[in-house]
Scaffold this motif. Structure first.
Motif, PDB file in Angstrom:
ATOM      1  N   ASN A  16       0.847  -1.191   0.000  1.00 41.24           N
ATOM      2  CA  ASN A  16       0.000   0.000   0.000  1.00 41.24           C
ATOM      3  C   ASN A  16       0.886   1.245   0.000  1.00 41.24           C
ATOM      4  OD1 ASN A  16       0.773   0.424   2.812  1.00 41.24           O
ATOM      5  ND2 ASN A  16      -0.696  -1.213   3.291  1.00 41.24           N
ATOM      6  N   ASN A  17       0.254   2.399  -0.083  1.00 41.12           N
ATOM      7  CA  ASN A  17       1.011   3.657  -0.156  1.00 41.12           C
ATOM      8  C   ASN A  17       1.879   3.876   1.071  1.00 41.12           C
ATOM      9  OD1 ASN A  17      -0.258   4.039  -2.554  1.00 41.12           O
ATOM     10  ND2 ASN A  17      -1.426   5.842  -1.954  1.00 41.12           N
ATOM     11  N   SER A  18       1.361   3.481   2.231  1.00 42.41           N
ATOM     12  CA  SER A  18       2.105   3.668   3.476  1.00 42.41           C
ATOM     13  C   SER A  18       3.378   2.820   3.483  1.00 42.41           C
ATOM     14  CB  SER A  18       1.219   3.304   4.671  1.00 42.41           C
ATOM     15  OG  SER A  18       1.928   3.411   5.875  1.00 42.41           O
ATOM     16  N   LEU A  19       3.252   1.547   3.063  1.00 46.41           N
ATOM     17  CA  LEU A  19       4.415   0.657   3.029  1.00 46.41           C
ATOM     18  C   LEU A  19       5.453   1.158   2.032  1.00 46.41           C
ATOM     19  CD1 LEU A  19       5.752  -2.071   3.840  1.00 46.41           C
ATOM     20  CD2 LEU A  19       4.594  -3.064   1.855  1.00 46.41           C
ATOM     21  N   MET A  20       4.995   1.561   0.850  1.00 45.57           N
ATOM     22  CA  MET A  20       5.912   2.050  -0.175  1.00 45.57           C
ATOM     23  C   MET A  20       6.631   3.317   0.285  1.00 45.57           C
ATOM     24  SD  MET A  20       7.261   1.576  -3.168  1.00 45.57           S
ATOM     25  CE  MET A  20       6.223   0.386  -4.045  1.00 45.57           C
ATOM     26  N   THR A  21       5.889   4.249   0.865  1.00 45.71           N
ATOM     27  CA  THR A  21       6.496   5.494   1.349  1.00 45.71           C
ATOM     28  C   THR A  21       7.518   5.225   2.442  1.00 45.71           C
ATOM     29  OG1 THR A  21       4.448   6.687   0.839  1.00 45.71           O
ATOM     30  CG2 THR A  21       6.008   7.777   2.308  1.00 45.71           C
ATOM     31  N   THR A  22       7.180   4.318   3.363  1.00 40.64           N
ATOM     32  CA  THR A  22       8.097   3.962   4.455  1.00 40.64           C
ATOM     33  C   THR A  22       9.376   3.339   3.907  1.00 40.64           C
ATOM     34  OG1 THR A  22       6.234   3.589   5.964  1.00 40.64           O
ATOM     35  CG2 THR A  22       8.356   2.633   6.584  1.00 40.64           C
ATOM     36  N   ALA A  23       9.236   2.435   2.925  1.00 41.69           N
ATOM     37  CA  ALA A  23      10.404   1.778   2.325  1.00 41.69           C
ATOM     38  C   ALA A  23      11.313   2.789   1.638  1.00 41.69           C
ATOM     39  CB  ALA A  23       9.945   0.716   1.329  1.00 41.69           C
ATOM     40  N   LEU A  24      10.711   3.737   0.930  1.00 37.58           N
ATOM     41  CA  LEU A  24      11.505   4.732   0.209  1.00 37.58           C
ATOM     42  C   LEU A  24      12.175   5.719   1.164  1.00 37.58           C
ATOM     43  CD1 LEU A  24       9.127   5.390  -2.816  1.00 37.58           C
ATOM     44  CD2 LEU A  24      11.162   3.938  -2.742  1.00 37.58           C
ATOM     45  N   MET A  25      11.472   6.070   2.244  1.00 40.77           N
ATOM     46  CA  MET A  25      12.087   6.940   3.260  1.00 40.77           C
ATOM     47  C   MET A  25      13.270   6.238   3.912  1.00 40.77           C
ATOM     48  SD  MET A  25       8.769   8.731   5.068  1.00 40.77           S
ATOM     49  CE  MET A  25       9.784   9.497   6.330  1.00 40.77           C
ATOM     50  N   ALA A  26      13.123   4.922   4.133  1.00 39.59           N
ATOM     51  CA  ALA A  26      14.227   4.139   4.707  1.00 39.59           C
ATOM     52  C   ALA A  26      15.432   4.130   3.766  1.00 39.59           C
ATOM     53  CB  ALA A  26      13.755   2.709   4.991  1.00 39.59           C
ATOM     54  N   ILE A  27      15.167   4.041   2.456  1.00 39.13           N
ATOM     55  CA  ILE A  27      16.245   4.070   1.468  1.00 39.13           C
ATOM     56  C   ILE A  27      16.991   5.399   1.522  1.00 39.13           C
ATOM     57  CG2 ILE A  27      16.699   4.229  -1.026  1.00 39.13           C
ATOM     58  CD1 ILE A  27      14.571   2.050  -1.407  1.00 39.13           C
ATOM     59  N   TRP A  28      16.251   6.506   1.565  1.00 44.18           N
ATOM     60  CA  TRP A  28      16.889   7.828   1.613  1.00 44.18           C
ATOM     61  C   TRP A  28      17.717   7.988   2.889  1.00 44.18           C
ATOM     62  CZ3 TRP A  28      16.170  12.516  -1.472  1.00 44.18           C
ATOM     63  CH2 TRP A  28      15.566  12.254  -2.702  1.00 44.18           C
ATOM     64  N   THR A  29      17.181   7.515   4.014  1.00 45.47           N
ATOM     65  CA  THR A  29      17.900   7.616   5.288  1.00 45.47           C
ATOM     66  C   THR A  29      19.172   6.767   5.263  1.00 45.47           C
ATOM     67  OG1 THR A  29      15.800   7.946   6.455  1.00 45.47           O
ATOM     68  CG2 THR A  29      17.711   7.333   7.789  1.00 45.47           C
ATOM     69  N   PHE A  30      19.038   5.529   4.774  1.00 38.80           N
ATOM     70  CA  PHE A  30      20.181   4.606   4.710  1.00 38.80           C
ATOM     71  C   PHE A  30      21.276   5.146   3.798  1.00 38.80           C
ATOM     72  CE2 PHE A  30      22.180   0.880   2.601  1.00 38.80           C
ATOM     73  CZ  PHE A  30      22.854   0.372   3.705  1.00 38.80           C
ATOM     74  N   CYS A  31      20.892   5.634   2.619  1.00 43.96           N
ATOM     75  CA  CYS A  31      21.877   6.170   1.672  1.00 43.96           C
ATOM     76  C   CYS A  31      22.546   7.424   2.209  1.00 43.96           C
ATOM     77  CB  CYS A  31      21.206   6.468   0.330  1.00 43.96           C
ATOM     78  SG  CYS A  31      20.730   4.989  -0.600  1.00 43.96           S
ATOM     79  N   THR A  32      21.775   8.279   2.885  1.00 44.46           N
ATOM     80  CA  THR A  32      22.359   9.487   3.480  1.00 44.46           C
ATOM     81  C   THR A  32      23.420   9.122   4.510  1.00 44.46           C
ATOM     82  OG1 THR A  32      20.301  10.726   3.164  1.00 44.46           O
ATOM     83  CG2 THR A  32      21.865  11.601   4.768  1.00 44.46           C
ATOM     84  N   ALA A  33      23.080   8.148   5.371  1.00 42.42           N
ATOM     85  CA  ALA A  33      24.007   7.757   6.434  1.00 42.42           C
ATOM     86  C   ALA A  33      25.260   7.090   5.882  1.00 42.42           C
ATOM     87  CB  ALA A  33      23.292   6.817   7.411  1.00 42.42           C
ATOM     88  N   LEU A  34      25.086   6.132   4.978  1.00 38.70           N
ATOM     89  CA  LEU A  34      26.239   5.361   4.497  1.00 38.70           C
ATOM     90  C   LEU A  34      27.115   6.183   3.547  1.00 38.70           C
ATOM     91  CD1 LEU A  34      27.667   2.682   4.685  1.00 38.70           C
ATOM     92  CD2 LEU A  34      26.325   1.859   2.759  1.00 38.70           C
ATOM     93  N   VAL A  35      26.489   6.860   2.586  1.00 37.00           N
ATOM     94  CA  VAL A  35      27.274   7.675   1.646  1.00 37.00           C
ATOM     95  C   VAL A  35      27.915   8.848   2.385  1.00 37.00           C
ATOM     96  CG1 VAL A  35      27.185   9.108  -0.429  1.00 37.00           C
ATOM     97  CG2 VAL A  35      25.834   7.012  -0.306  1.00 37.00           C
ATOM     98  N   GLY A  36      27.179   9.455   3.322  1.00 41.74           N
ATOM     99  CA  GLY A  36      27.728  10.575   4.091  1.00 41.74           C
ATOM    100  C   GLY A  36      28.947  10.164   4.897  1.00 41.74           C
ATOM    101  N   SER A  37      28.857   9.020   5.581  1.00 41.40           N
ATOM    102  CA  SER A  37      29.998   8.561   6.391  1.00 41.40           C
ATOM    103  C   SER A  37      31.179   8.167   5.507  1.00 41.40           C
ATOM    104  CB  SER A  37      29.581   7.373   7.264  1.00 41.40           C
ATOM    105  OG  SER A  37      29.118   6.289   6.465  1.00 41.40           O
ATOM    106  N   THR A  38      30.888   7.629   4.316  1.00 39.19           N
ATOM    107  CA  THR A  38      31.952   7.260   3.384  1.00 39.19           C
ATOM    108  C   THR A  38      32.695   8.490   2.879  1.00 39.19           C
ATOM    109  OG1 THR A  38      30.675   5.322   2.677  1.00 39.19           O
ATOM    110  CG2 THR A  38      32.475   6.021   1.252  1.00 39.19           C
ATOM    111  N   VAL A  39      31.950   9.534   2.552  1.00 39.89           N
ATOM    112  CA  VAL A  39      32.564  10.779   2.073  1.00 39.89           C
ATOM    113  C   VAL A  39      33.345  11.459   3.188  1.00 39.89           C
ATOM    114  CG1 VAL A  39      32.082  13.097   1.185  1.00 39.89           C
ATOM    115  CG2 VAL A  39      30.870  11.123   0.233  1.00 39.89           C
ATOM    116  N   VAL A  40      32.813  11.432   4.414  1.00 39.31           N
ATOM    117  CA  VAL A  40      33.494  12.054   5.555  1.00 39.31           C
ATOM    118  C   VAL A  40      34.873  11.426   5.774  1.00 39.31           C
ATOM    119  CG1 VAL A  40      33.448  12.263   8.084  1.00 39.31           C
ATOM    120  CG2 VAL A  40      31.439  12.894   6.736  1.00 39.31           C
ATOM    121  N   LEU A  41      34.996  10.129   5.462  1.00 43.03           N
ATOM    122  CA  LEU A  41      36.286   9.451   5.638  1.00 43.03           C
ATOM    123  C   LEU A  41      37.376  10.042   4.745  1.00 43.03           C
ATOM    124  CD1 LEU A  41      35.171   5.705   5.937  1.00 43.03           C
ATOM    125  CD2 LEU A  41      36.186   7.133   7.724  1.00 43.03           C
TER     126      LEU A  41
END
Length: 329
Positions: A144-169
């Motif tokens: 449903n829309n709620s599940l899809m939105t939650t999954a996509l928000m999780a993707i944005w959060t995960f990518c921000t954290a991992l790519v951000g920490s990688t660049v900071v290194l």
């Protein structure tokens, strides 16, 4: 005392350059034609993805899980295109291959961030197609829309954290030998490999990101389609199988466009010694082409998009005729 002196010497030798020099396509023949090609690629990508975004936002019938995922893919494509190609065009038009240290890190973050969001969004869309074909009667209860939105928000959060920490290194590295980046943008690998001090953790993070954003998505998508093929084998009629498979065509084409060029470059680099110029051209194409082709694939192969474009076209023609009639009166 010797430990303190050693620490002081290390701090004194630490070099953080004011600028990097991106060698880009130096030494590659016919680069003028390639930049013209990139310019048209950029125009088509921006227009195509903007059209998809506007169509999904304005048409309430497209406010369903599948199109929320496509909206996120178009947004990632739009972001990656604008993070990558304008800098390439600036280099071509103004012969400006220098980029400041901070701008380099920002460029690195946004290119990899949107590219990785794109890869993980394709996994979510593969799951959507898997449930739609495998469990069609329970599809709306599961996805449903709620599940899809939650999954996509999780993707944005995960990518921000991992790519951000990688660049900071990168900020822990010292660049005392050369400031020349042998790539067409502030690419992570070519940047950390020119550092003077230990870059082991950077190398490890690069391998982790490759696994998480290339191999894991490919494996997940492959498993999803194996499940889809198994479900198709249980459909008794060929017409039913074709109808179910037709809903996956756009997604399969986009997966091929996004992953095959990257995968072929990795395989070529592992199999034989890939010339740096060949790597630069192939990786630049694998970054520039998907954002241009993805919206075309979805618009041409999706009934809802084609129907909406037909309605817009008919409305435009009707408006023009009405204006012409009003003008003659």
């Amino acid at each position: 005392m010797s430990t303190l002196n050693s620490s002081l010497l290390q701090n004194m030798s630490f070099v953080r350059p004011e600028y990097f020099y991106i060698s880009g396509f130096s030494g590659i023949p016919f680069t003028n034609y390639y930049f013209i090609f990139l310019f048209f690629t950029y125009i088509i990508a921006v227009f195509g993805n903007s059209l998809v975004l506007i169509m999904i936002v304005t048409d309430r019938s497209l406010h369903i899980p599948k199109y929320i995922g496509i909206f996120n893919l178009a947004l990632a494509d739009f972001g990656e295109t604008n993070a990558l190609i304008p800098n390439l065009m600036k280099t071509f038009l103004f012969d400006s291959q220098y980029i400041s240290y901070n701008a380099c890190l920002a460029n690195m973050f946004f290119v990899f961030f949107f590219n990785n969001v794109q890869a993980l969004t394709l996994v979510v869309l593969a799951y959507d197609r898997f449930i739609a074909i495998r469990l069609p009667l329970r599809y709306h209860a599961i996805v449903n829309n709620s599940l899809m939105t939650t999954a996509l928000m999780a993707i944005w959060t995960f990518c921000t954290a991992l790519v951000g920490s990688t660049v900071v290194l990168i900020t822990r590295l010292s660049f005392c030998k050369t400031h020349v980046i042998k790539s067409y943008f502030c690419d992570y690998g070519p940047v950390y490999t020119i550092a003077c001090n230990d870059n082991t953790i950077n190398s490890v993070m690069a391998k982790i990101c490759t696994v998480l954003f290339v191999y894991v998505p490919l494996i997940a998508i492959t498993i999803s389609y194996l499940g889809i093929l198994l479900s198709l084998s249980k459909i008794t009629t060929w017409a039913g199988r074709f109808k179910a498979l037709k809903t996956c065509v756009s997604h399969l084409l986009v997966v091929g466009i996004c992953f095959l060029p990257v995968l072929s470059t990795y395989i070529a680099a592992l199999t034989f010694s890939l010339h740096p110029n060949a790597r630069i051209v192939s990786t630049s194409l694998s970054s520039a082409l998907p954002p241009m082709l993805n919206p075309i694939m979805y618009v041409l192969n999706t009934k809802e998009f084609k129907d909406l474009l037909f309605k817009i076209n008919m409305y435009t023609v009707h408006s023009i005729k009405s204006n012409n009639v009003a003008g003659t009166m």
